[in-house]
Design a protein around this motif. Sequence first.
Motif, mmCIF file in Angstrom:
data_model
loop_
_atom_site.group_PDB
_atom_site.id
_atom_site.type_symbol
_atom_site.label_atom_id
_atom_site.label_comp_id
_atom_site.label_asym_id
_atom_site.label_seq_id
_atom_site.Cartn_x
_atom_site.Cartn_y
_atom_site.Cartn_z
ATOM 1 N N SER B 69 52.198 59.696 39.098
ATOM 2 C CA SER B 69 52.940 60.900 38.737
ATOM 3 C C SER B 69 54.394 60.695 39.088
ATOM 4 N N ALA B 70 55.248 61.544 38.504
ATOM 5 C CA ALA B 70 56.667 61.461 38.814
ATOM 6 C C ALA B 70 57.306 62.825 38.667
ATOM 7 N N GLN B 71 58.293 63.045 39.525
ATOM 8 C CA GLN B 71 59.114 64.243 39.444
ATOM 9 C C GLN B 71 60.509 63.799 39.076
ATOM 10 N N VAL B 72 61.062 64.434 38.039
ATOM 11 C CA VAL B 72 62.441 64.164 37.674
ATOM 12 C C VAL B 72 63.217 65.450 37.869
ATOM 13 N N LEU B 73 64.229 65.407 38.731
ATOM 14 C CA LEU B 73 65.025 66.588 39.078
ATOM 15 C C LEU B 73 64.127 67.760 39.470
ATOM 16 N N GLY B 74 63.079 67.418 40.191
ATOM 17 C CA GLY B 74 62.200 68.447 40.724
ATOM 18 C C GLY B 74 61.121 68.936 39.772
ATOM 19 N N HIS B 75 61.039 68.340 38.562
ATOM 20 C CA HIS B 75 60.029 68.785 37.606
ATOM 21 C C HIS B 75 59.048 67.660 37.288
ATOM 22 N N ASP B 76 57.788 68.017 37.184
ATOM 23 C CA ASP B 76 56.779 67.023 36.853
ATOM 24 C C ASP B 76 56.983 66.546 35.412
ATOM 25 N N ILE B 77 56.939 65.217 35.201
ATOM 26 C CA ILE B 77 57.262 64.685 33.871
ATOM 27 C C ILE B 77 56.188 65.002 32.841
ATOM 28 N N VAL B 78 54.994 65.366 33.274
ATOM 29 C CA VAL B 78 53.947 65.690 32.298
ATOM 30 C C VAL B 78 53.823 67.208 32.122
ATOM 31 N N SER B 79 53.598 67.922 33.218
ATOM 32 C CA SER B 79 53.333 69.354 33.074
ATOM 33 C C SER B 79 54.607 70.165 32.847
ATOM 34 N N GLU B 80 55.757 69.627 33.233
ATOM 35 C CA GLU B 80 57.015 70.362 33.021
ATOM 36 C C GLU B 80 57.992 69.534 32.187
ATOM 37 N N ALA B 81 57.437 68.877 31.148
ATOM 38 C CA ALA B 81 58.249 67.963 30.344
ATOM 39 C C ALA B 81 59.464 68.664 29.742
ATOM 40 N N ASP B 82 59.293 69.916 29.306
ATOM 41 C CA ASP B 82 60.419 70.621 28.689
ATOM 42 C C ASP B 82 61.574 70.817 29.661
ATOM 43 N N ALA B 83 61.228 71.149 30.898
ATOM 44 C CA ALA B 83 62.270 71.349 31.907
ATOM 45 C C ALA B 83 63.006 70.033 32.159
ATOM 46 N N VAL B 84 62.238 68.925 32.184
ATOM 47 C CA VAL B 84 62.865 67.614 32.371
ATOM 48 C C VAL B 84 63.821 67.344 31.206
ATOM 49 N N ARG B 85 63.328 67.575 29.977
ATOM 50 C CA ARG B 85 64.132 67.259 28.790
ATOM 51 C C ARG B 85 65.443 68.038 28.753
ATOM 52 N N SER B 86 65.452 69.237 29.336
ATOM 53 C CA SER B 86 66.691 70.010 29.260
ATOM 54 C C SER B 86 67.716 69.509 30.271
ATOM 55 N N LYS B 87 67.329 68.588 31.145
ATOM 56 C CA LYS B 87 68.274 68.128 32.168
ATOM 57 C C LYS B 87 68.633 66.647 32.072
ATOM 58 N N VAL B 88 67.945 65.909 31.205
ATOM 59 C CA VAL B 88 68.210 64.476 31.125
ATOM 60 C C VAL B 88 68.700 64.100 29.727
ATOM 61 N N SER B 89 69.334 62.929 29.637
ATOM 62 C CA SER B 89 69.651 62.354 28.334
ATOM 63 C C SER B 89 69.222 60.903 28.358
ATOM 64 N N LEU B 90 68.879 60.412 27.182
ATOM 65 C CA LEU B 90 68.409 59.036 27.080
ATOM 66 C C LEU B 90 69.285 58.263 26.106
ATOM 67 N N THR B 91 69.791 57.132 26.553
ATOM 68 C CA THR B 91 70.448 56.201 25.645
ATOM 69 C C THR B 91 69.555 54.982 25.587
ATOM 70 N N GLY B 92 68.872 54.845 24.470
ATOM 71 C CA GLY B 92 67.822 53.835 24.359
ATOM 72 C C GLY B 92 68.387 52.431 24.233
ATOM 73 N N GLN B 93 67.474 51.482 24.262
ATOM 74 C CA GLN B 93 67.853 50.073 24.247
ATOM 75 C C GLN B 93 68.456 49.699 22.896
ATOM 76 N N PHE B 94 67.870 50.236 21.823
ATOM 77 C CA PHE B 94 68.431 49.992 20.506
ATOM 78 C C PHE B 94 69.058 51.291 20.055
ATOM 79 N N ALA B 95 70.322 51.188 19.714
ATOM 80 C CA ALA B 95 71.169 52.346 19.464
ATOM 81 C C ALA B 95 70.392 53.589 19.068
ATOM 82 N N SER B 96 70.472 54.605 19.920
ATOM 83 C CA SER B 96 69.781 55.841 19.587
ATOM 84 C C SER B 96 70.710 56.801 18.862
#
Lengths: 282, 341
Positions: B69-96
């Motif tokens: 399991s993992a917590q990102v910024l205090g939110h569980d990455i599975v059960s609180e995925a939406d909360a995680v998504r509103s606080k993170v950004s992803l720049t992928g390996q191949f131009a996103s």
Amino acid sequence: MTTATVPATTARQQTINAVQAVCASCERPAPASVLSTVGTFGWRALLKIKHVPQQLFDVTMFPILFTLLFTYLFGGALSGSPSDYIQFFAPGIVVQTVVFITMYTGVAINTDVHKGIFDRFRSMPIWRPSVLMGAMLGDLARYTIASAIVLGLAVALGFRPDGGVLGVLAAMVLLLAFAWGLSFIWVIFGLKLRTPESVMQMSITVLFPLVFATNIFVRPKTMPGWLQPIVEYNPVSLVVTAVRGLMQGNATGGDIGIALLVSAAVLAVFAPITMRLYAKQQ
Amino acid sequence: MSDQRLGSQSPLAIEASGLVKTFGSTRAVDGVDLAVRAGTVYGFLGPNGAGKTTTIRMLATLLVPDEGSAQVLGHDIVSEADAVRSKVSLTGQFASVDDELTGRENLVLLGRLLGYDKTQAKARADDLLDAFELADAAGRQVETYSGGMRRRLDIAASLVVPPELLFLDEPTTGLDPRSRNQVWEIVRALVGQGTSVLLTTQYLDEADQLANRIAVVDHGKVIAEGTSAELKASVGSGSVHVRLGDADRRPEAQSVLTANLGVPVNLEADPVSLTARVDDPERVAGALGELARAGVAVSEFSLGQPSLDEVFLALTGHPAEVPEDDDDTRERADEDEEDAA
């Protein structure tokens, strides 16, 4: 080891200041509504048509060739004269055009999911299927443009729809509803198969019998007895009958009802399957 | 590995325990634990197929872990995925970013998706294009951009709404040194602003330049963790590279160097090259003198920081695979790790 050449300190400081300023100067907006995200993805699809207009040419090439070929080569033999035949054939070829283009929805999804941009969308706080819904919205525009091109050609070749503008518009709405349901099937291929080529291959394999074993080109009663029921109950035939009736101004309520029912059934069966697969897509 | 922590006062931006992700029979990520302090840069260092991208994709809620399991910024990455998504950004390996759209259209698109109205989204896009020196290319389709421009746009796209945590998956792979420096400046600017960054890289010097702490990953496992100084100390103080004039003399050179450096000397793929990690750089001069005395001509020699390969060799006993910049191996890179083994 030597370090790589460092840009002048002022330039570095400028970059840092500019980036920090742009990060500080922004208020967090309220999350976008589902309607708005779907609309935005629809806009993305339209931008792609704008930037790569040849994709429209690709999908209308075949229908244009078919229209010319059938009207002038077989029209006389099938209906007495090309101008008589085009009255029968034009609504059918419009259906064929749109039904064939629906497979590009699957191809496009397949291309999209393998790109980095898709990861970005999926990591954003938005309703995930809005990517798919927006793409389909853009496809509706594509279907409409392609239909207009083929209809325009048909009119130039002598097609005179007795149903008038309203009849043609009603026929288009019905056709778009059917096409929308159909596009969910190709999205399943798009999500399940590895390459765009295999999506195209699979889709064509399904589409060919679906489009050719129909009443698009000739009336089923000219066919052998065993084939007639297959052709008559082919969903595409049912839709063609209604579209043809609406364009020619002689549709029965029954024809339209059946076509609507077929469209609704396709949607009801495949949309949930597609949406489930899409949600599970990793 | 010492337990000395940087910024141990700040809360954790990422806390993961026992993350596992399996593709078929391959355990791409095999029990990863992570603790990343808020406001710091954490480097994930490893070769292609080590499981870096898969780990990031799990933390960015794109993949659901099979175990752990993992917590990102205090939110569980599975059960609180939406909360995680509103606080993170992803720049992928191949131009996103979308190649077929223009730079401005890309940013407006993301702005609209994140809730700005049309006017705000356009204004935000123009601000970002200015800050990232892309204003001149704003109206061009991204497919015409250079690698450096594309990367800058990609990072700008992650800042349309500035995230609390930014994932950067190999932000400088394939970039020229100037563009790489620019990306580094941008990352430093963001961290100066308080953003937490998790970045993956194949380059030791990049992790060294940017990251407060580094995890070295191999075959889906974290094999070492610490500050860059700690990692280098575990590898030895430096490494010596020798190129000979004559490939035939290499066995002789190997034995002379081994005897005089007191450490194992490795033969490189290049038939005239040898390398060794040295604990005591003082002995290098003496060893080279012995080579000259033995009549073995040296055409090139350098003493420097250990490379990623050497870190790997030291930590894992096998060299890091040389990455190939294949365009669509995003997931396969992780799946193919049996080949890399």
